[in-house]
Scaffold this motif. Structure first.
Motif, short mmCIF file in Angstrom:
data_model
loop_
_atom_site.label_atom_id
_atom_site.label_comp_id
_atom_site.label_asym_id
_atom_site.label_seq_id
_atom_site.Cartn_x
_atom_site.Cartn_y
_atom_site.Cartn_z
N ASN A 68 0.81 -1.20 0.00
CA ASN A 68 0.00 0.00 0.00
C ASN A 68 0.85 1.26 0.00
N ASN A 69 0.16 2.40 -0.10
CA ASN A 69 0.82 3.72 -0.10
C ASN A 69 1.85 3.80 -1.24
N SER A 70 1.42 3.36 -2.41
CA SER A 70 2.39 3.21 -3.50
C SER A 70 1.81 3.60 -4.85
N ILE A 71 2.75 3.90 -5.76
CA ILE A 71 2.43 3.98 -7.19
C ILE A 71 2.64 2.57 -7.72
N SER A 72 1.55 1.86 -7.93
CA SER A 72 1.61 0.41 -8.11
C SER A 72 1.58 -0.04 -9.56
N GLY A 73 1.46 0.89 -10.49
CA GLY A 73 1.47 0.51 -11.89
C GLY A 73 1.68 1.73 -12.78
N THR A 74 2.53 1.57 -13.79
CA THR A 74 2.81 2.64 -14.76
C THR A 74 2.40 2.16 -16.14
N SER A 75 1.60 2.95 -16.83
CA SER A 75 1.13 2.56 -18.17
C SER A 75 1.91 3.26 -19.26
N LEU A 76 2.09 2.57 -20.37
CA LEU A 76 2.72 3.12 -21.56
C LEU A 76 1.74 3.00 -22.72
N ARG A 77 1.58 4.07 -23.48
CA ARG A 77 0.60 4.11 -24.56
C ARG A 77 1.18 3.53 -25.85
N VAL A 78 0.37 2.71 -26.53
CA VAL A 78 0.71 2.23 -27.87
C VAL A 78 -0.49 2.54 -28.78
N PRO A 79 -0.29 2.57 -30.11
CA PRO A 79 -1.31 3.13 -30.99
C PRO A 79 -2.67 2.46 -31.00
N ASP A 80 -2.70 1.11 -30.97
CA ASP A 80 -3.99 0.45 -31.16
C ASP A 80 -3.95 -0.98 -30.61
N ASP A 81 -5.09 -1.65 -30.68
CA ASP A 81 -5.21 -3.01 -30.14
C ASP A 81 -4.25 -3.97 -30.83
N GLU A 82 -4.09 -3.83 -32.15
CA GLU A 82 -3.21 -4.73 -32.89
C GLU A 82 -1.78 -4.64 -32.39
N SER A 83 -1.36 -3.48 -31.91
CA SER A 83 -0.01 -3.31 -31.38
C SER A 83 0.25 -4.26 -30.22
N LEU A 84 -0.78 -4.55 -29.44
CA LEU A 84 -0.58 -5.43 -28.28
C LEU A 84 -0.23 -6.85 -28.71
N ASN A 85 -0.74 -7.29 -29.86
CA ASN A 85 -0.34 -8.60 -30.38
C ASN A 85 1.13 -8.61 -30.75
N TYR A 86 1.59 -7.52 -31.35
CA TYR A 86 3.02 -7.38 -31.66
C TYR A 86 3.84 -7.49 -30.37
N TRP A 87 3.41 -6.77 -29.33
CA TRP A 87 4.18 -6.75 -28.08
C TRP A 87 4.16 -8.09 -27.36
N LYS A 88 3.04 -8.77 -27.40
CA LYS A 88 2.96 -10.08 -26.75
C LYS A 88 3.97 -11.03 -27.39
N LYS A 89 4.03 -11.02 -28.71
CA LYS A 89 4.99 -11.87 -29.41
C LYS A 89 6.42 -11.44 -29.08
#
Length: 328
Positions: free
Chosen positions: A79-100
């Motif tokens: 607790n008492n924390s910054i527990s997650g940092t997000s990074l933006r990518v262009p679109d849903d298809e980009s996430l498939n690229y990143w998973k691979k």
């Protein structure tokens, strides 16, 4: 309330801790494809590096920074924390690229899922830093930056900004009051916690809203306080237009008797720091001047950059730092 202050524009930067600048540089530039836009020092402890990763030129809202503390213990989550940092990518298809990509490079990651209406992919760096790739496919709000054309990651999949920052606290009410009554955020929605028996996560946004201007606030009754170490987050900064505005914020903090740093000159931007009631460190930081005052665009991050007020100590400072090769 009327205070003659412009709304905060979104997330400015997130600063975390690493124990290994060399591996950190390799991961964030080679694996994540971000650009090192500044290799500098922790201005409060000149014996350690401060590394800035961002889009092509470190536009506001794109900076993920790290203080190197070589002997730092592992971050103990809680607790008492910054527990997650997000990074933006262009679109849903980009996430498939990143998973691979993560599978090929043995990066620990979860499955692609949906979080508050957006496609996301959670992962960790080599020190357990908790990160989330967030798709901007349906984003409306604060604009992202511009991917670096020399990145090893194709432009159509590139990280180009910071997304929502996640805060975890034992009691959300005092943090909510700071966000809404002092900083001017507005609560927009909720979504279920992934932990059974816990309250919904609350979403707050500022300025134009959207992916680059959100705080996700999670109340957890089942966690001890965080013990900050490598792989943990030191602070989050929010965007302020300019120096005139940051000085207005400093005056407001004084009037409200909120303990704070007062105006701080960071050379690349101007800042003010304070802790919200659950102990999380917040910074307000100006959009400028930016990172090109001491290096030109083509050579950002290649040499050790020192603000002018440290330049006369360069020889002494460089002698304490372990060499870190960041140029060809």
């Amino acid at each position: 309330m009327e205070r003659n202050l412009k709304p905060l524009k979104g997330i400015h930067h997130v600063s975390a801790l690493t124990a290994d600048a060399k591996r950190n540089f390799q991961f964030y530039t080679e694996t994540l494809g971000m650009r090192l836009v500044k290799k500098s020092i922790n201005q409060d402890d000149t014996s350690v590096y401060h590394l800035f990763y961002a889009d092509e030129r470190g536009n506001p809202g794109t900076d993920l920074t790290f203080f190197e503390i070589p002997n730092a213990g592992r971050n103990q989550r809680g607790n008492n924390s910054i527990s997650g940092t997000s990074l933006r990518v262009p679109d849903d298809e980009s996430l498939n690229y990143w998973k691979k990509r993560f599978e090929e490079e043995n990066v620990q990651h979860e499955e692609i899922s949906s979080q508050s209406g957006r496609a996301t992919l959670a992962f960790e760096d080599f020190e357990g830093q908790r990160m989330i790739l967030v798709s901007d496919e349906n984003n409306e709000g604060a604009e992202g930056g511009k991917p670096w054309k020399k990145s090893p990651v194709p432009e159509e999949n590139a990280v180009y900004g910071l997304g929502p920052v996640h805060l975890t606290v034992p009691n959300a009410d005092p943090t909510e009051k700071v966000l809404t009554e002092i900083l001017g955020f507005r609560e927009t929605r909720k979504y279920p916690s992934s932990v059974q028996g816990q309250k919904d996560i609350r979403v707050f946004e500022t300025g134009e809203g959207g992916t680059g201007a959100e705080v996700h606030l999670e109340e957890r009754s089942d966690l001890p306080p965080e013990r900050l170490g490598r792989g943990g987050v030191h602070h989050v900064a929010f965007r302020v237009e300019d120096e005139e505005e940051i000085r207005k914020w400093a005056q407001l903090m004084k009037e409200l008797r909120i303990p704070n740093s007062g105006f701080v000159e960071r050379y690349y931007f101007r800042s003010l720091y304070f802790r919200e009631p659950n102990g999380i460190l917040f910074e307000l930081a100006t959009d400028g001047p930016g990172f090109e005052g001491d290096e030109d665009f083509e050579h950002l991050g290649e040499r050790l950059s020192l603000p002018p007020y440290f330049e006369d100590q360069r020889e002494e400072i460089e002698a304490k730092l372990k060499p870190l090769k960041t140029s060809n």
